[in-house]
Design a protein around this motif. Structure first.
Motif, PDB file in Angstrom:
ATOM      1  N   GLY A  79       2.455   9.256 -21.402  1.00 36.53           N
ATOM      2  CA  GLY A  79       2.715   8.912 -22.868  1.00 36.53           C
ATOM      3  C   GLY A  79       3.385   7.553 -22.595  1.00 36.53           C
ATOM      4  O   GLY A  79       3.634   7.014 -21.669  1.00 36.53           O
ATOM      5  N   GLU A  97      10.714   5.686 -13.233  1.00 38.85           N
ATOM      6  CA  GLU A  97       9.855   4.503 -12.916  1.00 38.85           C
ATOM      7  C   GLU A  97       8.992   4.424 -14.305  1.00 38.85           C
ATOM      8  O   GLU A  97       8.787   5.472 -14.694  1.00 38.85           O
ATOM      9  N   LEU A 126      -1.142  -2.724  -8.212  1.00 46.17           N
ATOM     10  CA  LEU A 126      -0.409  -1.838  -7.133  1.00 46.17           C
ATOM     11  C   LEU A 126       0.933  -2.905  -6.770  1.00 46.17           C
ATOM     12  O   LEU A 126       0.706  -4.026  -6.588  1.00 46.17           O
ATOM     13  N   SER A 127       1.871  -2.181  -6.338  1.00 46.62           N
ATOM     14  CA  SER A 127       3.114  -2.880  -5.972  1.00 46.62           C
ATOM     15  C   SER A 127       2.839  -3.831  -4.692  1.00 46.62           C
ATOM     16  O   SER A 127       3.282  -4.943  -4.292  1.00 46.62           O
ATOM     17  N   TYR A 166       1.885   4.233  -5.931  1.00 49.17           N
ATOM     18  CA  TYR A 166       2.291   3.516  -4.961  1.00 49.17           C
ATOM     19  C   TYR A 166       3.800   3.247  -4.994  1.00 49.17           C
ATOM     20  O   TYR A 166       4.520   3.681  -3.853  1.00 49.17           O
ATOM     21  N   ALA A 167       4.490   2.769  -6.139  1.00 49.44           N
ATOM     22  CA  ALA A 167       5.944   2.466  -5.948  1.00 49.44           C
ATOM     23  C   ALA A 167       6.668   3.705  -6.096  1.00 49.44           C
ATOM     24  O   ALA A 167       7.765   3.750  -5.473  1.00 49.44           O
ATOM     25  N   PHE A 216       1.169   3.855 -12.586  1.00 54.84           N
ATOM     26  CA  PHE A 216      -0.144   3.323 -12.044  1.00 54.84           C
ATOM     27  C   PHE A 216      -0.795   4.519 -10.929  1.00 54.84           C
ATOM     28  O   PHE A 216      -0.746   5.586 -11.405  1.00 54.84           O
TER      29      PHE A 216
END
Ligand code: SAM
Length: 215
Positions: free
Chosen positions: A116, A63, A40-41, A70-71, A67
């Protein structure tokens, strides 16, 4: 990783914007349910990403490495009201989790998930971007740069995460350590490529901001 002494680091965090409640929830659930929550960021870097995005006020964001989103949500805070953010992750197990939080936010309709390998998906994105956050697998950072640079609008920004790689960038290089070699090559590329200007910020594990020249 803390590059500042802990006391000073705490002071920096205490005098920066607080983390929104939804991101606190997302963090708690990531730690409960998802492997490697350390990816996580995190609250401080998240506020930095949000601030940079608000300053740029982008219409389009890309981006690499969603994940648990969060970011994505931090960057979405700066989006133009008609803007969109495209985020790519190779791990299909994260898709539902991400969407749950995207839809709890006010930006759900502006967030487009792509499942992907980013190396295969980027060339298929028929768009240009004002802001690109590179935060996927380190060995491909150089490849990602070559794929995205022509999709970055003039004046556009690339943010690259983990560029200090836990401090390993200044330690003797182990020839078997492909990730550190990749980060070293990437940092050199950002410094030398004539199409961009770059400042490496010692935030968390290192965050580089590169701006594409206008002419
Ligand atoms: C450090 S995490 C991203 C953290 C996220 N940006 C944040 O700040 O909360 C890296 C992510 O990249 C994804 N990833 C790794 N290799 C990838 C690839 N080739 N293509 C797309 N995503 C990839 C992983 O599945 C992982 O979720």
């Amino acid at each position: 990783m803390h590059f500042l002494p802990e006391e000073l680091d705490d002071y920096v965090v205490a005098h920066s914007e607080a983390e929104p409640e939804l991101l606190q929830q997302l963090t708690r659930e990531t730690y409960q349910k998802i492997l490697q929550p350390i990816m996580l960021s995190g609250p401080y870097q998240g506020r930095v990403l949000s601030m940079i995005s608000k300053l740029k006020h982008p219409k389009t964001i890309l981006e690499l490495g969603t994940f648990t989103g969060y970011a994505t949500l931090c960057l979405a805070e700066g989006l133009h009201k008609d803007g969109e953010i495209h985020t790519i992750d190779i791990n299909e197990e994260l898709e539902e989790f991400q969407r749950k939080y995207f839809d709890k936010s006010e930006y759900g309709h502006q967030i487009f998930q792509h499942l992907g390998d980013a190396l295969e998906i980027i060339p298929k994105l028929n768009k240009t971007f004002d802001l690109i956050f590179i935060d996927a697998d380190k060995p491909n950072y150089v490849n990602y740069f070559h794929l995205i640079i022509d999709k970055l609008n003039p004046g556009g920004i690339i943010l690259s995460d983990n560029v200090l790689w836990h401090g390993k960038v200044v330690e003797p290089l182990d020839p078997k350590d492909a990730s550190t070699k990749a980060v070293l090559d990437y940092n050199k590329l950002l410094k030398e490529d004539p199409r961009i200007e770059t400042v490496l910020l010692p935030i968390r594990d290192g965050l580089t901001i590169s701006r594409k020249h206008i002419v």
